[in-house]
Structures are given as C-alpha cells and as structure tokens.
Write a protein that holds these residues in place. Structure first.
Motif, short mmCIF file in Angstrom:
data_model
loop_
_atom_site.label_atom_id
_atom_site.label_comp_id
_atom_site.label_asym_id
_atom_site.label_seq_id
_atom_site.Cartn_x
_atom_site.Cartn_y
_atom_site.Cartn_z
N ASP A 240 0.85 -1.20 0.00
CA ASP A 240 0.00 0.00 0.00
C ASP A 240 0.88 1.24 0.00
O ASP A 240 1.43 1.63 1.03
CB ASP A 240 -0.92 0.00 1.22
N THR A 241 1.01 1.86 -1.16
CA THR A 241 1.85 3.06 -1.27
C THR A 241 1.02 4.33 -1.40
O THR A 241 1.58 5.42 -1.47
CB THR A 241 2.79 2.96 -2.49
N ASN A 242 -0.30 4.20 -1.43
CA ASN A 242 -1.16 5.38 -1.51
C ASN A 242 -1.23 6.07 -0.15
O ASN A 242 -0.86 5.48 0.88
CB ASN A 242 -2.57 4.98 -1.97
N PHE A 243 -1.69 7.29 -0.15
CA PHE A 243 -1.78 8.01 1.12
C PHE A 243 -2.94 9.00 1.09
O PHE A 243 -3.36 9.47 0.04
CB PHE A 243 -0.48 8.74 1.44
N ASP A 244 -3.45 9.27 2.28
CA ASP A 244 -4.47 10.28 2.50
C ASP A 244 -3.86 11.34 3.41
O ASP A 244 -3.48 11.03 4.55
CB ASP A 244 -5.71 9.66 3.14
N LYS A 245 -3.73 12.55 2.92
CA LYS A 245 -3.02 13.58 3.67
C LYS A 245 -3.63 13.82 5.04
O LYS A 245 -2.93 13.93 6.05
CB LYS A 245 -2.98 14.88 2.87
N GLU A 246 -4.96 13.91 5.09
CA GLU A 246 -5.62 14.19 6.37
C GLU A 246 -5.33 13.09 7.39
O GLU A 246 -5.07 13.37 8.57
CB GLU A 246 -7.12 14.35 6.18
N ARG A 247 -5.37 11.85 6.93
CA ARG A 247 -5.09 10.74 7.85
C ARG A 247 -3.64 10.78 8.32
O ARG A 247 -3.35 10.56 9.51
CB ARG A 247 -5.39 9.41 7.15
N LEU A 248 -2.71 11.09 7.41
CA LEU A 248 -1.30 11.18 7.80
C LEU A 248 -1.07 12.30 8.80
O LEU A 248 -0.28 12.16 9.74
CB LEU A 248 -0.43 11.39 6.56
N VAL A 249 -1.75 13.43 8.61
CA VAL A 249 -1.59 14.56 9.53
C VAL A 249 -2.06 14.16 10.94
O VAL A 249 -1.42 14.49 11.94
CB VAL A 249 -2.37 15.79 9.03
N LYS A 250 -3.15 13.41 11.02
CA LYS A 250 -3.63 12.93 12.32
C LYS A 250 -2.61 11.99 12.95
O LYS A 250 -2.34 12.04 14.15
CB LYS A 250 -4.96 12.22 12.15
N GLU A 251 -2.04 11.12 12.12
CA GLU A 251 -1.04 10.19 12.64
C GLU A 251 0.19 10.92 13.16
O GLU A 251 0.74 10.57 14.21
CB GLU A 251 -0.63 9.20 11.54
N LEU A 252 0.62 11.95 12.42
CA LEU A 252 1.79 12.72 12.86
C LEU A 252 1.48 13.46 14.15
O LEU A 252 2.32 13.52 15.06
CB LEU A 252 2.22 13.70 11.76
N SER A 253 0.28 14.05 14.25
CA SER A 253 -0.12 14.75 15.47
C SER A 253 -0.09 13.81 16.67
O SER A 253 0.43 14.15 17.74
CB SER A 253 -1.51 15.37 15.31
N ASN A 254 -0.63 12.61 16.50
CA ASN A 254 -0.63 11.63 17.59
C ASN A 254 0.78 11.17 17.92
O ASN A 254 1.13 10.95 19.09
CB ASN A 254 -1.50 10.43 17.22
N LEU A 255 1.60 11.03 16.89
CA LEU A 255 2.98 10.61 17.11
C LEU A 255 3.73 11.65 17.95
O LEU A 255 4.49 11.30 18.86
CB LEU A 255 3.68 10.41 15.76
N LEU A 256 3.51 12.92 17.66
CA LEU A 256 4.21 13.98 18.39
C LEU A 256 3.76 14.05 19.85
O LEU A 256 4.55 14.38 20.74
CB LEU A 256 3.99 15.32 17.70
N ILE A 257 2.48 13.74 20.10
CA ILE A 257 1.99 13.72 21.49
C ILE A 257 2.77 12.71 22.31
O ILE A 257 3.10 12.94 23.48
CB ILE A 257 0.48 13.39 21.52
N ASN A 258 3.09 11.59 21.67
CA ASN A 258 3.79 10.51 22.38
C ASN A 258 5.28 10.46 22.07
O ASN A 258 5.94 9.47 22.37
CB ASN A 258 3.14 9.17 21.99
N TRP A 259 5.80 11.53 21.46
CA TRP A 259 7.22 11.55 21.08
C TRP A 259 8.06 11.71 22.33
O TRP A 259 8.22 12.80 22.87
CB TRP A 259 7.46 12.68 20.09
N ASP A 260 8.56 10.60 22.81
CA ASP A 260 9.26 10.55 24.09
C ASP A 260 10.46 11.50 24.09
O ASP A 260 11.20 11.58 23.10
CB ASP A 260 9.71 9.12 24.34
N ILE A 261 10.68 12.16 25.21
CA ILE A 261 11.80 13.09 25.30
C ILE A 261 13.14 12.40 25.05
O ILE A 261 14.10 13.02 24.57
CB ILE A 261 11.79 13.81 26.67
N LEU A 262 13.19 11.11 25.34
CA LEU A 262 14.44 10.37 25.12
C LEU A 262 14.70 10.12 23.66
O LEU A 262 15.79 9.68 23.28
CB LEU A 262 14.40 9.04 25.88
N TRP A 263 13.71 10.37 22.79
CA TRP A 263 13.92 10.23 21.36
C TRP A 263 14.39 11.53 20.73
O TRP A 263 14.82 11.53 19.58
CB TRP A 263 12.60 9.81 20.66
N LYS A 264 14.28 12.62 21.44
CA LYS A 264 14.56 13.92 20.84
C LYS A 264 16.05 14.20 20.70
O LYS A 264 16.47 14.98 19.87
CB LYS A 264 13.90 15.04 21.65
#
Length: 499
Positions: free
Chosen positions: A475-499
C-alpha cells in the motif's frame, strides 16, 4: 544471504551525520580539511552551494541509541551506513583506534538488538588525511592501508551482518574530486583521475580477498555477500534527431562511460574498451600493472547497489543546442560523445534541478538485470528540499509526492523478478549535504541544527514510509488528512528520550 526478506531501510554517511570529529582519537579526513578550507554560507533560501562545518553535523555519534529507537518505531529492518575509515585508523595503517572501533561495535550491536540489520559501506569519499598526504587514491600506498582496514573491520564487526559494500559512488568522488575540483581532494587532473579510479577498483578486489579470508576464519558468515554501490542515471535521448542507430550508439556510449566503467572492473573483472581508448588518445598512464588485471578478474564482487535519484537527458556533443531551451549550460566531460542537458520542456524538477522521473527506476533495474543478472539493492533514493520547519507539524508533502510513485514501482519490480532485494531511502534524518550543506533537507526526521542537542522530530514523510513498510510495500497510496492525524498523535507521544 539465504533468506528471502526484503529490506526496507534508510541510508546515511559518517561525515555527513556523525559529528564528534575530534573526539576519542579521531583525526581529520579530506572532508574535514575541505569544509574548514572552503567554508561558505550563501543567503537564506538560495540553492547556491553551502559548505558548512561537519564538526557536529547531526551528532549521530552521541545520539545513535535514541536514533535506533526512532528507526525501530519507523519499522526499518535494515540501516545502510557509510563508515568512517579515519575513526578506526586515525594515524597510520597499523594503529587501530580502540574507541573508534568500539563506536561501530556499539552501533551495530544496538541495531542488531532492535532487529535492524547493519549494512556497512567501507568507503564513501572521506580518505584519511594522513593517507592523502602520501598521495591518497593516486598512490598505490593506499592499498595496503585499505587492506588492513578491511581485515580489521571484518574481524571485529563481521558477526553483525551478511550484507556489505566496499565503495559508494566512485563516479561522483572521482569526477568531482579528481577530474574536477568541487569535491576534495580538488585535483582537477586527468592523470590523477585515472590513477584514482584504478586504485579504487583495486581496493574493492582487495576487500573481496579479505572478505573470503574472513569467511575462512569464521569472522563473516559463509553466505555473506560483498557488493559495490554506484549512482548511474539512466539516459533519455533528447533533441538528437530521429536516426535510431545514431541514438542507440549515443546511449551505448553513455552507458559504457556512466555505468559500465564504474562497476565492470569489480563485477566483471575488466575495463570497458572506452577506457583503454581514452588512455591512449589522451596519452595517460593509469599505472595499471598486468598482474592487477588478473587480480581484478580473480576477486570479483557479488552484487550491485544502486543510488537512483533521476535519469539524465543526453544529446550528442556535436549538437548545437539552443541554450534557451535549457535551464542551464550543458554538462560535458573530457570523455564520451554525449552532454547532459536540463530541457525546459520537462516540467518536473526538484529545486536543485534534478529531473523527477520515477518511471526510470524500473527501466534501470531491467537494464541491470539484462547486463549483469546479479542481486541488486537500491541504496539511495530520496528528495532534497527546503522543508518548512516553522510550524509544529512538518508537512513535507512534496517529498511524499516524490516517494509515492517510486515506492509503487519498487513493489512492482519486486514481483517482476528483477533481482531486487532491498530499498533504502536517503536519508534517516537531516544531515550535511556535500552539494548544499544543511539547507538541503533529505530526512524523514527533522534535525534542529540550531539546537544544542540537535533535537529530532518526525516529518509527515516519516508516517508515510512507516505505513508503506507496515504493508510490506503493498500500500503506497496516502491520504493527507489521515497522515496529519497520525503525525499529530505521534508527536503527542514523542518521548523526550527520542529527541
């Protein structure tokens, strides 16, 4: 390499990423010298070349553990890394720096613990300065030093992986650093160019001999493979008339020079005829010994790596091309019947005027299969851009638009039996670019170069590539809105030890 796993990877390079240039016994390479000597910062948003410090770069030397966590979250099962010869051999061909070797042991161990295969490349342009002083790649003195480097690396690090490369992009290194002067060591000498390329070819054969010894001694597994990585751009004939024979001859001449010349010596054990003709016509002595030709034939490499970014539009050198039809002057070389052009009629370019033409990934893989019929891995493919990092979310949609048809083609080519066993994206995080410094962003992960800790942050393309990997490329297709939600959720949980 016996398994049928397809590798989804990212690639990077020590002098562009590692930093820690003067720590723990390391000394300068030619890229340390070059960036200090020719340091230049053009205006903001300019595509003019930036030559900036690599003293810290992306600080991978200190951040490799947190970076490996990010790689694991991304879903990578491999990581291609161009190693730093100077970190391991900082002063001569015999002294092994224990802390330099320890860094790579730590890195490869951390990758392996997280089920990410290290795929090392032994040499990528950064000759140790102590060797450059002795003549670098123009001198045969470099060959015993490279032999010791190979045997040491295979002995201490061979247990971590069964996929290895010797050299990466000998073409760019020697054309721009030996035949030209825009990369170190800035020789600008046809005589130095032919000597350097032959010694690089000899180094790969030497690596293969040491690789076989390492197998016999149990340092490297019996099924391990050793390859060479090249950056051939498939040709597209442009504005050259309708004579099919003439166009076929032009393509053959281009391929002989821009593909065969750089890998045939180590894959087939011989130089193409165009090289011998070039030496004779220009009265050049590449210092090639008869026994060395037999040596190349004896120690051939096992497979091919390919760095695919773009095709090249070409036309005959004798054509009087109207410059108004081009974005800039044609690029010609001291060899070959062709020039490389950037026609305005092709509408899809990067900001650095690299043609975007994803169809040529399949064209190139078919050409490699037809000529060599060896395993092949795409080692570099990516999109350089000015990413907008001014907002909380880095929405690098242009990068995703570039990658989508490429990854679709990769999935198709896997099913076409074109010997493709892996795809590695350039690059994991933002790094120093030899052609554009820190202003040309390639990473799936942003690096804040103004931060004291070079803070990491995922981009939208990170989420996109993660989804492609999760689907095993289906699956190489993408939906921009869905990706933006995924990125937003990822940043919420972006552990300080990963920064």
């Amino acid at each position: 390499m016996k398994n049928n796993v397809f590798y989804y990877s990212t690639s990077s390079n020590a002098f562009q990423m590692e930093g820690a240039r003067n720590l723990h016994g390391r000394t300068d390479s030619i890229w340390d010298w070059y960036t200090k000597t020719y340091f230049k910062i053009p205006p903001n948003n300019s595509t003019e070349r930036e030559i900036n410090s690599i003293e810290v770069a992306s600080d991978f030397y200190h951040k490799y553990k947190s970076d490996v966590k990010i790689m694991k979250d991304l879903g990578l099962n491999a990581f291609v890394y161009n190693m730093d010869w100077t970190r391991i051999f900082p002063k001569d061909e015999n002294y092994v720096n224990p802390m330099g070797l320890q860094f790579y042991d730590n890195l490869f161990n951390e990758l392996s613990k997280n089920k990410i295969k290290p795929i090392p490349i032994l040499f990528h342009w950064d000759t140790p300065m102590w060797l450059e002083i002795k003549g670098g790649w123009t001198s045969k003195e470099i060959l015993p030093a490279f032999r010791n480097y190979c045997s040491t690396v295979f002995k201490y690090l061979g247990k971590y992986t069964d996929v290895w490369f010797v050299n990466d992009e000998n073409k760019s290194f020697t054309l721009d650093g030996y035949l030209g002067n825009i990369f170190p060591p800035c020789k600008n000498s046809p005589s130095d160019f032919v000597k350097a390329i032959h010694n690089l070819n000899m180094s790969a054969a030497i690596a293969k001999e040491e690789f076989l010894k390492a197998k016999n001694e149990g340092y490297v597994s019996e099924d391990s493979i050793l390859g060479i990585d090249d950056d051939w751009s498939p040709p597209i004939v442009w504005n050259n008339g309708n004579d099919e024979k003439q166009n076929e001859d032009l393509i053959n001449n281009y391929n002989a020079w821009m593909r065969d010349f750089w890998i045939d010596p180590n894959i087939k054990g011989e130089y193409p005829k165009v090289f011998w003709d070039y030496l004779k016509e220009n009265k050049l002595d590449a210092n090639i010994l008869e026994e060395e030709l037999s040596y190349l034939q004896k120690f051939k490499l096992d497979f091919i790596g390919w760095n695919f970014y773009r095709p090249y539009f070409i036309t005959n050198k004798n054509n009087n091309v109207d410059i108004k039809l081009l974005h800039k002057e044609p690029v010609s070389y001291s060899f070959g019947d062709f020039v490389v052009v950037l026609p305005k009629e092709h509408k899809n370019y990067t900001k650095w005027l690299w043609p975007i033409y994803p169809e040529y990934l399949e064209v190139g893989l078919k050409a490699y299969k037809d000529k060599y019929n060896l395993p092949i891995m795409i080692i570099e493919n990516g999109f350089g851009d000015f990413d907008d990092k001014s907002n909380e979310l880095i929405l690098d949609i242009d990068r995703i638009n570039y990658l989508q048809p490429i990854l679709e083609s990769v999935n198709k080519c896997r099913k076409l039996d074109l010997n493709l066993f892996g795809y590695s994206m350039w690059t994991f995080c933002d790094i120093f670019s030899p052609s554009a410094g820190y202003r040309k962003d390639y990473g799936l992960v942003s690096v804040d170069f103004n931060s004291q800790i070079k803070e990491r942050k995922p981009k939208l393309s990170y989420c996109y590539y993660k989804n492609v990997i999760m689907s095993n490329g289906e699956d190489t297709n993408f939906d921009k809105e869905r990706l933006v939600k995924e990125l937003s959720n990822l940043l919420i949980n972006w552990d300080i030890l990963w920064k």
